[in-house]
Design an enzyme around this catalytic site. Structure first.
Site, PDB file in Angstrom:
ATOM      1  NE  ARG A  62      -1.774 -37.390  79.171  1.00  0.00           N
ATOM      2  CZ  ARG A  62      -0.597 -37.411  78.566  1.00  0.00           C
ATOM      3  NH1 ARG A  62      -0.113 -38.533  78.064  1.00  0.00           N
ATOM      4  NH2 ARG A  62       0.104 -36.304  78.414  1.00  0.00           N
ATOM      5  CB  THR A 246      -7.968 -25.647  79.569  1.00  0.00           C
ATOM      6  OG1 THR A 246      -7.836 -26.953  79.012  1.00  0.00           O
ATOM      7  CG2 THR A 246      -9.282 -25.540  80.324  1.00  0.00           C
TER       8      THR A 246
END
Ligand code: ATP
Ligand code: MN
Length: 534
Positions: A62, A246
């Site tokens: 990002r 995650t």
């Protein structure tokens, strides 16, 4: 291959979008079709387990500094303008929007209608426009997939218009450079150009939900993963990139709710997404079997390299980036529950990846310490997810997600504080980072140990053990934990040079105090009293 049904986007919608010619439009294609088209266009290949492997191009992470939010009457006084909420004038948004629609007018386009928010009460309808099939596969994997009959009168609340090869002209478009993300709350549109990094789409929607849900609906939005056990004992895991959200939420003994973005209402928590976006650097089947086995037909793998003369992924290879990723629908994890909704959490885990090796691998926080830590949002960023970061570096990111928060951190912190008090939630701090010394000297905590510590906390095996207080940070460190050698529980014991540890702890404490100065006016004395003691 499954039978292909071709859905058509209502002509009305196309005209409203300024897209006349229907033959260039691929609407709501299946993962098989999108994979096939990507292969045909030579934009990807299949690995030896059938997953689609692509390269996102110039950007493999990002770009938080290139994200602009339109400042207008709607946002002017509500958005917390800062380095992550960079204002841009409406005129630039309009101009770039027109340029992008013009760009799409004579190109093939992939359109997908989907949802965010598993709880129907808060559902947001999203229409995604992409210039290639694999970006559209990402949208299929990551957002919530509507039933076919729900598409008939689909009126999107929000649109994402994403074109990796469309470049802004910073001289006239109000951007810093050719790549950009532009968010308009008035037009309910996110423009993404000049970058093919798929994660911008999911985090774009996350950012707008971080405005809509708390501001308009009194729902706390959170950068966290979530799972739930047989006893309905929901746990949530906050943490910045690379801290383990995650990895640790994929627990074979518990049901997965989601790996990254959730809302907390008066009665439940719910996932915003329909899929997971897992890091795959150094992925090993023995360590993370759920994620490893999700890499199959339909999954989209980004920026990995193969072993020579093969289609076998070399998960240790960092030639393109350390931020190698896979996206897949939630049901690729066998114990994920759908809809992804669960009870109010019993436990909260703050995950930090402490490159200094100071924080204990597990410790218990008081409600005040929890607020202090939540507002601080400490971690050491691990290489690669954001452009330009190659070495671990300490970061303070409010609410463990400052780049995605349009409102002031206090807005979220107050909501969380109330919920922790109201529901009497246990809050634990987990250091998934270094032990035995800082980055360079020590080693990262073994994943098996971190998992054992979390299991012990969830199974209430740490309620009757003795604790010692950390002399600087004040958190309570358990002295025993099933499945974990007792000598690694207090970090000071793991350092050869105890003076060096004490010095490092003080140094880190000073960094905390300095960072917290900007909040000192706006928080209670109770929270301030939870600051580390130097
Ligand atoms: P993002 O917000 O970018 O998705 P994340 O918080 O979900 O980040 P993970 O994808 O879970 O982060 O990444 C954690 C990484 O650290 C994984 O590659 C995992 O294998 C590795 N790791 C190594 N040791 C540990 C540990 N003790 N606990 C958790 N993760 C560990
Ligand atoms: Mn993640």
């Amino acid at each position: 291959m499954s039978s292909i049904t071709t859905l058509a986007l209502p002509k009305k919608a196309l005209i409203a979008m300024g897209l006349g010619s229907t033959d260039m439009i691929h609407y709501q294609l299946s993962p098989e079709e999108l994979t096939e088209q990507t292969l045909h266009r030579r934009e990807g290949v299949l690995n030896d387990t059938g997953a689609l492997v692509i390269n996102t191009g110039e950007f493999t992470g990002r770009c938080p500094n290139e994200k602009f939010t339109v400042m207008d009457t709607l946002t002017e006084s509500t958005i917390n303008w800062n380095e992550f909420n960079i204002p841009i004038e409406p005129i630039y948004f309009e101009q770039v929007y027109d340029k992008m629609m013009d760009y799409f007018s004579d190109r093939e386009i992939w359109i997908r209608d989907c949802y965010a928010c598993a709880d129907k009460k808060y559902r947001v309808k999203i229409r995604v426009l992409n210039e290639n099939p694999w970006s559209n596969l990402f949208a299929y994997n990551m957002f919530i997939r509507p039933e076919e009959h729900e598409l008939e009168n689909f009126e999107p609340d929000w649109q994402i218009i994403q074109a990796p090869n469309f470049k802004a002209d910073p001289k006239v478009d109000g951007t810093h450079q050719h790549n950009f993300i532009m968010v308009s709350f008035s037009k309910r549109t996110i423009l993404i150009g000049g970058t093919g990094y798929t994660g911008e789409m999911k985090k774009g929607i996350f950012s707008i939900l971080n405005y809509i849900l708390p501001h308009d609906k009194s729902v706390l939005s959170m950068h966290c993963s979530a799972n739930v056990g047989e006893k309905d004992d929901t746990a949530i895991f906050f943490g910045l990139s690379g801290t383990g959200k995650t990895t640790l939420s994929a627990d074979p003994k518990r049901y997965l709710i989601g790996d990254d973005e959730h809302g907390w209402t008066a009665n439940n928590i719910f996932n915003f997404e329909g899929g997971c976006y897992a890091k795959v650097i150094n992925l090993r089947e023995e360590q993370e079997p759920e994620i490893y086995n999700a890499i199959r037909s339909g999954a989209l793998v980004e920026n990995v390299c193969f072993y020579e003369d093969s289609f076998t992924i070399d998960f240790s290879n960092k030639d393109i980036t350390e931020n190698t990723r896979v996206s897949y629908p939630l049901d690729y994890i066998s114990n994920a529950i759908e809809p992804s909704i669960a009870n109010t959490p019993k436990s909260i885990f703050f995950l930090t990846c402490d490159a200094y090796g100071v924080f204990p691998p597990i410790s218990k926080l008081t409600p005040q310490q929890a607020m202090y830590q939540f507002i601080s949002g400490y971690t050491a960023k691990v290489a690669g997810t954001e452009t330009g970061i190659k070495e671990p570096k300490s970061t303070f990111s409010a609410c463990f997600g400052a780049p995605f928060l349009p409102l002031h951190p206090a807005f979220y912190a107050n909501m969380l504080g109330k919920k922790i008090q109201e529901h009497n939630v246990n809050v634990w701090m987990i250091n998934t980072g270094w032990s035995g010394g800082p980055y360079g000297t020590g080693k990262r905590m073994k994943l098996d140990y971190t998992r054992a510590m979390i299991t012990a906390a969830l199974e209430e095996k740490l309620t009757n053990v003795s604790f010692e207080e950390h002399p600087v940070f004040g958190m309570m460190i358990p002295m025993q934990c099933p499945g974990v050698p007792a000598e690694i529980l207090n970090p000071r014991n793991t350092w050869n040079d105890k003076d060096a540890y004490d010095k490092m702890a003080k140094n880190l404490a000073q960094q905390f105090i300095k960072n917290f100065e900007k909040y000192s006016g706006g928080v209670s004395n109770e929270i301030l009293s939870a600051a580390p003691k130097v």
